[in-house]
Design a protein around this motif. Sequence first.
Motif, short mmCIF file in Angstrom:
data_model
loop_
_atom_site.label_atom_id
_atom_site.label_comp_id
_atom_site.label_asym_id
_atom_site.label_seq_id
_atom_site.Cartn_x
_atom_site.Cartn_y
_atom_site.Cartn_z
N LEU A 146 0.83 -1.21 0.00
CA LEU A 146 0.00 0.00 0.00
C LEU A 146 0.86 1.26 0.00
CD1 LEU A 146 -2.77 1.35 0.17
CD2 LEU A 146 -2.63 1.09 2.66
N LEU A 147 1.89 1.28 0.84
CA LEU A 147 2.78 2.44 0.90
C LEU A 147 3.54 2.64 -0.40
CD1 LEU A 147 4.10 2.09 4.55
CD2 LEU A 147 2.69 3.94 3.64
N MET A 148 3.91 1.55 -1.08
CA MET A 148 4.58 1.65 -2.38
C MET A 148 3.66 2.30 -3.41
SD MET A 148 7.68 0.70 -2.02
CE MET A 148 8.18 0.59 -3.71
N LYS A 149 2.38 1.95 -3.39
CA LYS A 149 1.41 2.57 -4.31
C LYS A 149 1.27 4.06 -4.02
CE LYS A 149 -1.39 -1.54 -5.18
NZ LYS A 149 -2.72 -2.15 -5.03
N ILE A 150 1.22 4.41 -2.74
CA ILE A 150 1.13 5.82 -2.36
C ILE A 150 2.39 6.56 -2.80
CG2 ILE A 150 1.05 7.41 -0.39
CD1 ILE A 150 -0.79 5.31 0.98
N ALA A 151 3.56 5.97 -2.58
CA ALA A 151 4.83 6.59 -2.98
C ALA A 151 4.90 6.76 -4.49
CB ALA A 151 5.99 5.75 -2.47
N ASP A 152 4.41 5.77 -5.25
CA ASP A 152 4.42 5.87 -6.70
C ASP A 152 3.61 7.05 -7.20
OD1 ASP A 152 6.04 3.66 -6.94
OD2 ASP A 152 4.41 2.27 -7.47
N LYS A 153 2.61 7.46 -6.45
CA LYS A 153 1.80 8.61 -6.81
C LYS A 153 2.43 9.92 -6.34
CE LYS A 153 -2.66 6.40 -7.01
NZ LYS A 153 -2.88 6.83 -8.39
N GLY A 154 3.54 9.84 -5.64
CA GLY A 154 4.18 11.03 -5.09
C GLY A 154 3.54 11.45 -3.79
N GLY A 155 2.71 10.59 -3.22
CA GLY A 155 1.97 10.89 -2.00
C GLY A 155 0.51 11.10 -2.33
N VAL A 156 -0.33 11.06 -1.33
CA VAL A 156 -1.77 11.26 -1.49
C VAL A 156 -2.23 12.26 -0.44
CG1 VAL A 156 -4.04 10.16 -1.34
CG2 VAL A 156 -2.16 8.96 -2.47
N VAL A 157 -3.09 13.18 -0.86
CA VAL A 157 -3.65 14.19 0.04
C VAL A 157 -5.14 13.89 0.20
CG1 VAL A 157 -4.14 16.64 0.37
CG2 VAL A 157 -2.00 15.93 -0.72
N VAL A 158 -5.64 13.97 1.42
CA VAL A 158 -7.07 13.86 1.70
C VAL A 158 -7.48 15.14 2.43
CG1 VAL A 158 -8.87 12.59 2.90
CG2 VAL A 158 -6.95 11.35 1.86
N VAL A 159 -8.49 15.81 1.89
CA VAL A 159 -9.01 17.03 2.51
C VAL A 159 -10.30 16.66 3.24
CG1 VAL A 159 -9.85 19.38 2.12
CG2 VAL A 159 -8.02 18.45 0.68
N ALA A 160 -10.36 17.02 4.52
CA ALA A 160 -11.51 16.69 5.35
C ALA A 160 -12.01 17.92 6.08
CB ALA A 160 -11.14 15.60 6.35
N ASP A 161 -13.30 17.88 6.39
CA ASP A 161 -13.91 18.91 7.23
C ASP A 161 -14.72 18.18 8.28
OD1 ASP A 161 -14.86 21.25 8.33
OD2 ASP A 161 -16.36 21.59 6.77
N GLY A 162 -14.18 18.12 9.48
CA GLY A 162 -14.83 17.33 10.53
C GLY A 162 -14.82 15.86 10.14
N GLU A 163 -16.00 15.26 10.07
CA GLU A 163 -16.12 13.84 9.70
C GLU A 163 -16.32 13.65 8.20
OE1 GLU A 163 -15.90 11.08 11.78
OE2 GLU A 163 -15.12 12.58 13.17
N ALA A 164 -16.45 14.73 7.43
CA ALA A 164 -16.71 14.64 5.99
C ALA A 164 -15.41 14.67 5.20
CB ALA A 164 -17.60 15.79 5.55
N LEU A 165 -15.23 13.71 4.29
CA LEU A 165 -14.11 13.71 3.37
C LEU A 165 -14.52 14.53 2.16
CD1 LEU A 165 -12.99 9.98 3.59
CD2 LEU A 165 -12.17 11.93 4.89
N ILE A 166 -13.80 15.62 1.88
CA ILE A 166 -14.17 16.57 0.84
C ILE A 166 -13.59 16.14 -0.51
CG2 ILE A 166 -14.07 18.98 0.10
CD1 ILE A 166 -15.68 18.47 2.71
N THR A 167 -12.28 15.88 -0.57
CA THR A 167 -11.64 15.48 -1.82
C THR A 167 -10.33 14.79 -1.52
OG1 THR A 167 -11.00 16.24 -4.05
CG2 THR A 167 -10.36 17.64 -2.20
N THR A 168 -9.75 14.21 -2.55
CA THR A 168 -8.45 13.57 -2.45
C THR A 168 -7.72 13.73 -3.77
OG1 THR A 168 -7.30 11.52 -1.87
CG2 THR A 168 -9.35 11.29 -3.09
#
Length: 84
Positions: A55-77
């Motif tokens: 899983l970490l290799m897949k994330i690294a291959d993408k250059g990292g992953v960002v998740v934007v959240a507001d409280g309990e709601a996931l807004i975008t990634t």
Amino acid sequence: MHTTHHCKARQSQRGISLKMVNYVLTHGALENDKIVLGKKEAMQRLADLEREKRLLMKIADKGGVVVVADGEALITTYNCSHRN
């Protein structure tokens, strides 16, 4: 935690490093007055770590992953190719 002379001597005789002892203390299961990490549990932990590594290799291959959240709601990634 204090290590007795007896424990240090047995560790040396049995080829059990301090890192191994600390790992068992961290990841083992409490059974009465013992903390145990058996072969089956060690193999399961290895399998879990292998899945995490993939899983970490897949994330690294993408250059990292960002998740934007507001409280309990996931807004975008999105992929993170650089860090500000």
